[in-house]
Scaffold this motif. Sequence first.
Motif, PDB file in Angstrom:
ATOM      1  N   PRO A   1       3.838   4.456   0.010  1.00  0.00           N
ATOM      2  CA  PRO A   1       4.526   5.026   1.163  1.00  0.00           C
ATOM      3  C   PRO A   1       4.786   3.912   2.310  1.00  0.00           C
ATOM      4  O   PRO A   1       5.659   4.369   3.229  1.00  0.00           O
ATOM      5  N   THR A   2       4.028   2.727   2.319  1.00  0.00           N
ATOM      6  CA  THR A   2       3.955   2.063   3.528  1.00  0.00           C
ATOM      7  C   THR A   2       4.551   0.503   3.062  1.00  0.00           C
ATOM      8  O   THR A   2       4.127   0.095   1.921  1.00  0.00           O
ATOM      9  N   ILE A   3       5.053  -0.316   3.739  1.00  0.00           N
ATOM     10  CA  ILE A   3       5.439  -1.530   3.503  1.00  0.00           C
ATOM     11  C   ILE A   3       4.189  -2.486   3.433  1.00  0.00           C
ATOM     12  O   ILE A   3       4.073  -3.256   2.502  1.00  0.00           O
ATOM     13  N   SER A   4       3.090  -2.456   4.337  1.00  0.00           N
ATOM     14  CA  SER A   4       1.788  -2.870   4.061  1.00  0.00           C
ATOM     15  C   SER A   4       1.324  -2.840   2.557  1.00  0.00           C
ATOM     16  O   SER A   4       0.789  -3.621   2.046  1.00  0.00           O
TER      17      SER A   4
ATOM     18  N   LEU B   1      -0.050  17.150  11.198  1.00  0.00           N
ATOM     19  CA  LEU B   1      -0.776  15.906  11.022  1.00  0.00           C
ATOM     20  C   LEU B   1      -0.788  15.057  12.197  1.00  0.00           C
ATOM     21  O   LEU B   1       0.400  14.752  12.816  1.00  0.00           O
ATOM     22  N   ASP B   2      -1.790  14.639  13.048  1.00  0.00           N
ATOM     23  CA  ASP B   2      -2.020  13.793  13.875  1.00  0.00           C
ATOM     24  C   ASP B   2      -3.279  12.929  14.100  1.00  0.00           C
ATOM     25  O   ASP B   2      -3.839  12.934  12.909  1.00  0.00           O
TER      26      ASP B   2
ATOM     27  N   SER C   1      -2.876   7.878   4.957  1.00  0.00           N
ATOM     28  CA  SER C   1      -3.322   8.962   5.123  1.00  0.00           C
ATOM     29  C   SER C   1      -2.322   9.905   4.815  1.00  0.00           C
ATOM     30  O   SER C   1      -1.014   9.489   4.555  1.00  0.00           O
ATOM     31  N   ASP C   2      -2.464  11.235   4.567  1.00  0.00           N
ATOM     32  CA  ASP C   2      -1.306  12.255   4.584  1.00  0.00           C
ATOM     33  C   ASP C   2      -0.271  12.245   5.662  1.00  0.00           C
ATOM     34  O   ASP C   2       0.921  12.378   5.308  1.00  0.00           O
TER      35      ASP C   2
ATOM     36  N   PRO D   1      -5.462  13.487  10.586  1.00  0.00           N
ATOM     37  CA  PRO D   1      -4.637  12.695   9.694  1.00  0.00           C
ATOM     38  C   PRO D   1      -4.546  13.103   8.192  1.00  0.00           C
ATOM     39  O   PRO D   1      -3.490  12.680   7.559  1.00  0.00           O
ATOM     40  N   ASN D   2      -5.363  13.882   7.663  1.00  0.00           N
ATOM     41  CA  ASN D   2      -5.493  14.448   6.363  1.00  0.00           C
ATOM     42  C   ASN D   2      -5.383  16.040   6.330  1.00  0.00           C
ATOM     43  O   ASN D   2      -6.029  16.602   7.344  1.00  0.00           O
TER      44      ASN D   2
END
Length: 419
Positions: A171-174, A299-300, A232-233, A304-305
């Motif tokens: 999901p993320t570039i990292s 989600l915040d 995280s979600d 986060p999940n």
Amino acid sequence: MDFNRIKEKLNILADAAKYDVSCSSSGSNRKNKNNGLGDTGNGICHTYTEDGRCVSLLKILLTNHCIFDCAYCVTRKSNDIQRAAFKIQEVVDLTINFYRRNYIEGLFLSSGIFKSADHTMERLIAVAKKLREEENFNGYIHLKSIPGASDELMYEAGLYADRLSVNIEIPTISGLKLLAPDKKHEDFIKPMQKVKDEIIRFKEEKKIIKSTAKYAPAGQSTQMIVGATGESDKDIMYSATHFYKNYKMKRVYYSGYVPISTDSRLPSLGSEVPMLRENRLYQTDWLLRFYGFSVNEILDADNPNLDMDIDPKLMWALRNLNHFPVDINKADARMLARIPGIGMGSVHKIINGRKYRNLNWEHLKKMGIALNRAKYFIICNSSDWERRDLDAAKIKGMILQSQNGKFKKQFNSQLSLFN
């Protein structure tokens, strides 16, 4: 044809394809022509259509040889597994023979990357082209877009495939840099952008020239692996929203990571992602696309999940009790859609029904609303209201108790059939 050899390849390459869940074929409307084979209907997917019909696709890899060494992938080059590769004609023959025996209604074809992205994409396209032009096959074809493939090849692929998909994988570039350092994020984005642009261009041309050919009529999709890295979600759903908005994805799929190695960068063996987490992500996806929610509402930073005990709409409602109770006979469609236990179909029934009468509990029950959840958040043309002075924790507990009682009753009812 050496049937034993083909069967062995099929066993290897069908098993390797099971990790790719992005093979829903919803949305295509390719029709049979010139007395050809197959007819792709709306709503086709690899399990069940929207009308409940079970549909099967031949789901295989062209090869499980790969030049990359992605830590999360079972076909990575360093993995000690049995390798195999189909010839182009072998896949064509398998598809036609399986179709004629009524085993399948279409083909989902992916592949490990061998030699180069363009070389692999050329072979995938060659399969689809032979099926369409030489076998006159009009059934569903889903081709995996190979990251890094040229614009010219992505253009050609869309002329033969009903759907194209590039799996963003992490999901993320990292996360991608950590687990697949040989791959570049832009290699995934480039074919997505090309497919999006061509779909738009073909639709515009179709308005002027009716005979314009279809280009990927079922659109494009992508898949994210959940749980291979620490996202995280919230991270996952923000990524999904980005792809829906910027690349007009038909679907984003969420695939729980299955531990396959002892690589220190990955979760330990035996720590599989619960299927319930996938389910909660799909529920959230649905709320974002059809119910008018935004990611930051669900989600915040503080949450986060997703809650594994309850669905995301109920989770949001319990955190926002100040918006309730909602008057069923006065609320607009947006607010009705946010009530736990009320789906979009029920929203339309409520709006239509209250044109003729003030709705009460009995009316709502007949509409199929899940009152065991909804009753804590609504008022209607009835004297009592269930929430009273209950707080979020008490409401959650009562709903979970009600759900457990319902499941137990259903289980006992099914069990009695065998007594």
